[in-house]
Design a protein around this motif. Structure first.
Motif, PDB file in Angstrom:
ATOM      1  N   CYS A 116      -1.906   5.711   3.699  1.00  0.00           N
ATOM      2  CA  CYS A 116      -3.032   4.854   4.417  1.00  0.00           C
ATOM      3  C   CYS A 116      -4.054   5.464   3.776  1.00  0.00           C
ATOM      4  CB  CYS A 116      -2.778   6.108   5.430  1.00  0.00           C
ATOM      5  SG  CYS A 116      -4.083   6.078   6.505  1.00  0.00           S
ATOM      6  N   THR A 117      -5.097   4.199   3.464  1.00  0.00           N
ATOM      7  CA  THR A 117      -5.875   4.483   2.706  1.00  0.00           C
ATOM      8  C   THR A 117      -7.209   4.225   3.875  1.00  0.00           C
ATOM      9  OG1 THR A 117      -4.746   3.623   0.965  1.00  0.00           O
ATOM     10  CG2 THR A 117      -7.573   2.849   0.678  1.00  0.00           C
ATOM     11  N   LYS A 118      -8.457   5.862   3.911  1.00  0.00           N
ATOM     12  CA  LYS A 118      -9.256   5.286   4.987  1.00  0.00           C
ATOM     13  C   LYS A 118     -10.499   5.272   3.683  1.00  0.00           C
ATOM     14  CE  LYS A 118      -7.635   9.293   7.500  1.00  0.00           C
ATOM     15  NZ  LYS A 118      -7.896  10.609   7.521  1.00  0.00           N
ATOM     16  N   SER A 119     -11.620   4.185   4.480  1.00  0.00           N
ATOM     17  CA  SER A 119     -13.405   3.524   3.752  1.00  0.00           C
ATOM     18  C   SER A 119     -13.554   4.918   3.434  1.00  0.00           C
ATOM     19  CB  SER A 119     -13.840   3.083   5.032  1.00  0.00           C
ATOM     20  OG  SER A 119     -15.134   2.408   4.164  1.00  0.00           O
ATOM     21  N   ASP A 120     -14.077   4.752   2.157  1.00  0.00           N
ATOM     22  CA  ASP A 120     -15.282   5.603   1.169  1.00  0.00           C
ATOM     23  C   ASP A 120     -16.588   5.433   1.541  1.00  0.00           C
ATOM     24  OD1 ASP A 120     -15.402   3.588  -0.505  1.00  0.00           O
ATOM     25  OD2 ASP A 120     -14.617   4.763  -1.779  1.00  0.00           O
ATOM     26  N   GLU A 153       0.088   3.028   5.248  1.00  0.00           N
ATOM     27  CA  GLU A 153       1.001   2.783   4.147  1.00  0.00           C
ATOM     28  C   GLU A 153       1.786   1.547   4.104  1.00  0.00           C
ATOM     29  OE1 GLU A 153       3.891   6.456   2.324  1.00  0.00           O
ATOM     30  OE2 GLU A 153       2.428   6.989   3.633  1.00  0.00           O
ATOM     31  N   VAL A 183       1.040  -1.113  -0.612  1.00  0.00           N
ATOM     32  CA  VAL A 183      -0.238  -0.006  -0.445  1.00  0.00           C
ATOM     33  C   VAL A 183       0.733   1.500   0.253  1.00  0.00           C
ATOM     34  CG1 VAL A 183      -2.132   0.794   1.371  1.00  0.00           C
ATOM     35  CG2 VAL A 183      -1.583  -0.876   1.060  1.00  0.00           C
ATOM     36  N   CYS A 203     -16.561   0.215   1.868  1.00  0.00           N
ATOM     37  CA  CYS A 203     -16.016  -0.745   2.865  1.00  0.00           C
ATOM     38  C   CYS A 203     -16.858  -1.927   3.562  1.00  0.00           C
ATOM     39  CB  CYS A 203     -14.942  -0.741   3.358  1.00  0.00           C
ATOM     40  SG  CYS A 203     -14.021  -2.067   3.937  1.00  0.00           S
ATOM     41  N   GLU A 221      -2.794   3.093  -6.235  1.00  0.00           N
ATOM     42  CA  GLU A 221      -2.761   3.556  -4.391  1.00  0.00           C
ATOM     43  C   GLU A 221      -1.799   2.193  -3.909  1.00  0.00           C
ATOM     44  OE1 GLU A 221      -6.775   5.411  -2.622  1.00  0.00           O
ATOM     45  OE2 GLU A 221      -7.243   2.515  -3.906  1.00  0.00           O
ATOM     46  N   PHE A 260      -8.778  -1.745  -3.741  1.00  0.00           N
ATOM     47  CA  PHE A 260      -8.242  -0.049  -3.997  1.00  0.00           C
ATOM     48  C   PHE A 260      -7.955  -0.248  -5.651  1.00  0.00           C
ATOM     49  CE2 PHE A 260      -5.692  -2.260  -0.801  1.00  0.00           C
ATOM     50  CZ  PHE A 260      -5.583  -1.401   0.550  1.00  0.00           C
TER      51      PHE A 260
END
Length: 97
Positions: A14-18, A33, A11, A21, A68, A64
């Protein structure tokens, strides 16, 4: 290099829920990350490709967009070898089975 099932990926941020999810509140961090996992599915959502990654340590699956993720290892089932992928796109054989 294109994404395929069974590749090891990392990754990039840092990936946040849109909100898409399952079981996650919007804005919740779903992947940090540097987390590494394996591509388990490539699908589409709203006409855009989605790479679903299975994180073995936490047993979670997260989708993803291609930008990303980065591929860090690929598996060649014909030769039965893992191939390390460098950032410049070149490859080195890692091990045999």
């Amino acid at each position: 290099m294109e994404f395929r099932e069974n590749q090891k990926v990392r990754v990039l941020g840092c990936t946040k829920s849109d909100g898409t999810c399952a079981g996650c509140n919007r804005g919740k961090v779903v992947a940090e990350e540097g987390e590494e996992g394996f591509v388990c599915q490539i699908t589409e959502f709203l006409f855009e490709p989605v790479v679903v990654v299975h994180f073995l340590e936490t047993n979670k699956k997260v989708g993803f967009r291609k930008h990303e993720l980065e591929i860090i290892e690929d598996y060649d089932p014909d030769e039965m070898v893992w191939i390390k992928v460098k950032k410049d796109g070149s490859q080195n054989t890692v091990s045999t089975s």
